[in-house]
Design a protein around this motif. Structure first.
Motif, short mmCIF file in Angstrom:
data_model
loop_
_atom_site.label_atom_id
_atom_site.label_comp_id
_atom_site.label_asym_id
_atom_site.label_seq_id
_atom_site.Cartn_x
_atom_site.Cartn_y
_atom_site.Cartn_z
N UNK A 34 0.78 -1.30 0.00
CA UNK A 34 -0.01 0.18 -0.01
C UNK A 34 0.72 1.28 0.01
N UNK A 35 1.99 1.14 0.88
CA UNK A 35 2.90 2.55 0.81
C UNK A 35 3.63 2.73 -0.30
N UNK A 36 4.06 1.69 -1.19
CA UNK A 36 4.50 1.48 -2.60
C UNK A 36 3.69 2.25 -3.46
N UNK A 37 2.57 1.65 -3.52
CA UNK A 37 1.71 2.38 -4.44
C UNK A 37 1.30 3.62 -4.13
N UNK A 38 1.06 4.15 -3.04
CA UNK A 38 1.10 5.81 -2.85
C UNK A 38 2.27 6.31 -3.23
N UNK A 39 3.34 5.79 -2.89
CA UNK A 39 4.68 6.57 -3.15
C UNK A 39 4.94 6.62 -4.72
N UNK A 40 4.52 5.55 -5.44
CA UNK A 40 4.76 5.41 -6.92
C UNK A 40 3.69 6.31 -7.61
N UNK A 41 2.40 6.50 -7.22
CA UNK A 41 1.34 7.22 -8.02
C UNK A 41 1.83 8.63 -7.79
N UNK A 42 2.72 9.25 -6.87
CA UNK A 42 3.05 10.43 -6.80
C UNK A 42 4.31 10.78 -7.76
N UNK A 43 4.91 9.71 -8.23
CA UNK A 43 5.85 10.05 -9.34
C UNK A 43 5.38 10.00 -10.68
N UNK A 44 4.06 9.82 -10.76
CA UNK A 44 3.32 9.71 -12.32
C UNK A 44 2.29 10.83 -12.43
N UNK A 45 1.79 11.11 -13.56
CA UNK A 45 0.83 12.10 -13.91
C UNK A 45 -0.34 11.38 -12.98
N UNK A 46 -1.12 12.47 -12.22
CA UNK A 46 -2.21 11.96 -11.53
C UNK A 46 -3.46 11.18 -12.21
N UNK A 47 -3.40 11.16 -13.39
CA UNK A 47 -4.38 10.23 -13.83
C UNK A 47 -4.00 8.83 -13.98
N UNK A 48 -2.96 8.45 -13.35
CA UNK A 48 -2.62 6.99 -13.55
C UNK A 48 -3.50 6.47 -12.18
N UNK A 49 -4.19 7.30 -11.43
CA UNK A 49 -4.83 6.69 -10.15
C UNK A 49 -5.98 7.71 -10.10
N UNK A 50 -6.32 8.49 -11.31
CA UNK A 50 -7.29 9.42 -11.41
C UNK A 50 -7.37 10.38 -10.08
N UNK A 51 -6.46 10.70 -9.33
CA UNK A 51 -6.24 11.48 -8.13
C UNK A 51 -6.25 13.03 -8.56
N UNK A 52 -6.78 13.83 -7.51
CA UNK A 52 -6.96 15.26 -7.40
C UNK A 52 -5.60 15.79 -6.84
N UNK A 53 -4.88 14.79 -6.34
CA UNK A 53 -3.32 15.32 -5.79
C UNK A 53 -2.36 15.59 -6.91
N UNK A 54 -1.82 16.81 -6.67
CA UNK A 54 -0.60 17.15 -7.56
C UNK A 54 0.76 16.38 -7.33
N UNK A 55 1.12 15.62 -8.34
CA UNK A 55 2.11 14.75 -8.37
C UNK A 55 3.53 15.45 -8.98
N UNK A 56 4.65 14.62 -8.54
CA UNK A 56 5.92 15.21 -9.11
C UNK A 56 5.92 15.41 -10.57
#
Length: 228
Positions: A31-53
């Motif tokens: 779970x922690x990896x998936x959260x960390x990994x998602x923050x390194x990709x465009x937010x659409x990889x998880x359809x997130x509203x969080x601004x990623x790197x």
């Protein structure tokens, strides 16, 4: 991602490092990896509203900035497109072949044609002329699409791992497969030796997370310097 978010990412990476080899923490590590990994990709990889790197990098990015080579930076001369190419190829190889024991996204999706390039390797030890050619000719939209597919494949692989598998050593036959596929230039076979000494957890802690984080931050510094 602002400075505080970057600090949090680093703190969580240390936490991931501390729990990844503990079978009792297996689900938490994933779970922690998936959260960390998602923050390194465009937010659409998880359809997130969080601004990623990657969101930060791509925001207001010009084509000229993306391709500029050489760049004036204390730690690299390589273009931003080279940085994205490099981290995408390495994650594709390490996660799909060395961890997942399956085909690279690069080959299964015929990406060499879509990307308008003539190389299949990681980008390590490229000559200045080779970097200049890749920077000028690679299809940027295809590159970003390829990277997204690599990220999605990684997430599927990691979700499928079972307790204890983070300690699994890289099999030599998988290293040989990458060598046969031209994964590295002959001047960069040291990289295969490096990967061959790793286990699954080690590959997840570097190519799939930390390596992306370092190169994306480097790319943002380049962008900010060019577009200031």
């Amino acid at each position: 991602m602002d400075i505080e978010q970057r600090k949090l990412w680093n703190e969580n990476h240390k936490k991931l490092t501390s729990i990844i080899y503990k079978p009792t923490e297996h689900e938490n590590a994933i779970e922690l990896f998936l959260n960390q990994h998602a923050l390194l990709y465009a937010s659409k990889i998880e359809n997130s509203q969080v601004m990623t790197l990657e969101d930060e990098l791509l925001n207001n990015m010009t084509d000229e900035t993306f391709r500029k080579y050489p760049v004036v930076s204390p730690d690299t001369r390589n273009s931003i497109v080279w940085q994205i190419w490099h981290i995408s190829r390495i994650e594709d190889m390490t996660m799909n072949v060395l961890v997942g024991n399956q085909d690279q996204v690069f080959f299964s999706g015929d990406w060499v044609k879509k990307l308008n390039i003539n190389c299949t390797h990681t980008g390590n030890e490229m000559t200045e002329n080779e970097v200049a050619e890749l920077s000028a000719n690679i299809d940027i939209n295809a590159l970003l699409s390829y990277r997204l597919e690599v990220g999605r494949a990684t997430r599927t692989i990691v979700k499928s791992l079972q307790p204890g598998q983070f300690k699994q050593k890289v099999e030599s036959v998988r290293i040989e497969k990458l060598l046969d596929q031209g994964a590295v230039k002959k001047e960069a076979t040291w990289l295969l030796d490096y990967w061959g000494k790793k286990d699954t957890g080690g590959l997840i802690l570097m190519p799939a997370t930390r390596h992306n984080f370092l190169h994306l931050n480097k790319s943002i510094r380049i962008k900010n310097k060019i577009q200031k």
